[in-house]
Design a protein around this motif. Structure first.
Motif, PDB file in Angstrom:
ATOM      1  N   ALA A 169       0.880  -1.181   0.007  1.00  0.00           N
ATOM      2  CA  ALA A 169       0.075  -0.007   0.087  1.00  0.00           C
ATOM      3  C   ALA A 169       0.803   1.308   0.115  1.00  0.00           C
ATOM      4  CB  ALA A 169      -1.003   0.010   1.242  1.00  0.00           C
ATOM      5  N   ALA A 170       0.300   2.508  -0.471  1.00  0.00           N
ATOM      6  CA  ALA A 170       1.081   3.805  -0.374  1.00  0.00           C
ATOM      7  C   ALA A 170       1.507   3.903   0.908  1.00  0.00           C
ATOM      8  CB  ALA A 170       0.215   4.754  -0.988  1.00  0.00           C
ATOM      9  N   GLY A 171       2.606   4.432   0.960  1.00  0.00           N
ATOM     10  CA  GLY A 171       3.278   4.888   2.560  1.00  0.00           C
ATOM     11  C   GLY A 171       4.031   3.678   2.775  1.00  0.00           C
ATOM     12  N   SER A 172       4.127   2.510   2.480  1.00  0.00           N
ATOM     13  CA  SER A 172       4.888   1.357   2.867  1.00  0.00           C
ATOM     14  C   SER A 172       6.381   1.580   2.481  1.00  0.00           C
ATOM     15  CB  SER A 172       4.506   0.077   2.240  1.00  0.00           C
ATOM     16  OG  SER A 172       3.182  -0.145   2.463  1.00  0.00           O
ATOM     17  N   LYS A 173       7.208   1.325   3.253  1.00  0.00           N
ATOM     18  CA  LYS A 173       8.671   1.013   3.301  1.00  0.00           C
ATOM     19  C   LYS A 173       9.193  -0.161   2.340  1.00  0.00           C
ATOM     20  CE  LYS A 173       9.029   4.811   5.213  1.00  0.00           C
ATOM     21  NZ  LYS A 173       9.508   6.293   4.689  1.00  0.00           N
ATOM     22  N   VAL A 174       9.898   0.190   1.235  1.00  0.00           N
ATOM     23  CA  VAL A 174      10.316  -1.025   0.498  1.00  0.00           C
ATOM     24  C   VAL A 174      12.008  -0.780  -0.080  1.00  0.00           C
ATOM     25  CG1 VAL A 174       8.062  -1.643  -0.267  1.00  0.00           C
ATOM     26  CG2 VAL A 174       9.343  -0.115  -1.766  1.00  0.00           C
ATOM     27  N   LYS A 175      12.504  -1.702  -0.624  1.00  0.00           N
ATOM     28  CA  LYS A 175      13.852  -1.589  -0.988  1.00  0.00           C
ATOM     29  C   LYS A 175      13.753  -1.005  -2.262  1.00  0.00           C
ATOM     30  CE  LYS A 175      15.636  -3.382   2.769  1.00  0.00           C
ATOM     31  NZ  LYS A 175      16.292  -2.410   3.672  1.00  0.00           N
TER      32      LYS A 175
END
Length: 322
Positions: free
Chosen positions: A102-108
């Motif tokens: 979802a929008a706002g999530s933290k990813v690499k």
């Protein structure tokens, strides 16, 4: 003797120097240094590969086209991958409907963002023939054909709520014609002079997806929908509920069939529930007054009841907020 002693001491010193300069010690030191450098290099490479401690925030791709979403994704060093598509006629073709994460999530960096889009090519269905059916039968047949009831247009006839004609986008609709799924079919219905009245149902706290069918069931039209400031996206629209309606609900049959009702929707379910209780209290008070007051005074204005809270309206459209 002194000379021999001095020579012996010198030989011992030479032996010590040779011990520090021995090949096995040099190799051992070189091996330790190489291992240390290798460990540092591996840690550096691992940090570069996993980007430990560094993450990117996923943008909100909802309501964007695939091209727009991919451009934003490239700018943010992530990727878009389409995994599914559905057809919602109210939305633009190719529009992003859902995303994971979802929008706002933290990813690499270079992470794939899985998205569901609105189908570019609409699914086509055959229009059924509902002429001659009752309104309820017509609605059932249209639903089975993956279509929806549109506007109810009443014309004088002895058979109230009997379908006399069907149209699509203002033109007569021939049965078997291929049209996009979920399209609205307008119906022409009979209306007799002695059977032309209906009640206005209480729609307060009713979910968005049920309001149209409830109005159709009571032979009423949806005039328009007003969304408050809490409703910003299509997902919000689907989850919204009615918190106010105009005209207000009626107990008896006091509205002419085909009348329009304006609805106000919000995500604030507490507001909707409070208004529903207020409307119910008004109905109970009205019923009580009918029992205790003379008939010639029952039409007078009822005593004041608690005012319904009002939210700020920001959208005015009978289609979902995009």
């Amino acid at each position: 003797m002194a000379t021999q002693g001095s020579k012996k001491t010198k030989d011992n010193n030479n032996q010590k120097e040779k011990w520090y300069k021995s090949w096995w010690l040099k190799n051992l030191l070189l091996a330790v240094a190489a291992a240390f450098v290798t460990v540092l290099l591996l840690f550096w490479m691992l940090k570069g590969i996993t980007r430990h401690g560094k993450s990117l925030e996923v943008p909100d791709f909802s309501n964007m086209t695939v091209e727009q979403a991919r451009k934003i994704a490239r700018d943010n060093h992530i990727r878009i991958k389409i995994t599914d598509s559905v057809y919602i006629p109210q939305l633009h073709a190719g529009q992003v409907i859902k995303q994971t994460p979802a929008a706002g999530s933290k990813v690499k960096k270079n992470r794939n963002i899985l998205v569901t889009i609105n189908s570019i090519l609409p699914m086509m269905v055959n229009a059924p023939d509902v002429v001659g059916y009752s309104l309820r039968q017509a609605e059932s047949n249209l639903t089975a054909a993956n279509l929806r009831v549109g506007r109810l247009n009443y014309v004088p006839d002895i058979a109230t709520n009997s379908v006399m004609g069907q149209s699509y986008k203002g033109r007569p609709l021939t049965p078997g014609t291929k049209i996009p799924a979920q399209s609205e079919i307008d119906l022409s219905l009979g209306l007799s002079a002695d059977n032309c009245w209906t009640r206005i149902p209480n729609l307060i706290a009713l979910p968005y997806h049920r309001v149209k069918s409830e109005l159709t069931y009571n032979s009423l039209n949806l005039n328009k929908i007003l969304f408050d400031a809490t409703v910003k996206t299509y997902a919000d629209t689907i989850n919204s509920v009615v918190y106010r309606q105009d005209p207000e609900p009626t107990v008896g049959k006091s509205a002419r069939m085909g009348s329009g009702v304006t609805l106000y929707l919000t995500l604030n379910k507490e507001l909707a529930e409070l208004n529903r209780k207020n409307v119910k209290a008004k109905d109970q008070l009205r019923d009580t007054l009918k029992m205790v007051l003379p008939k010639d005074t029952q039409e007078e204005e009822l005593p004041d009841t608690p005012a319904e809270p009002v939210a700020e309206e920001t959208a005015s459209d009978d289609e979902p907020v995009l």
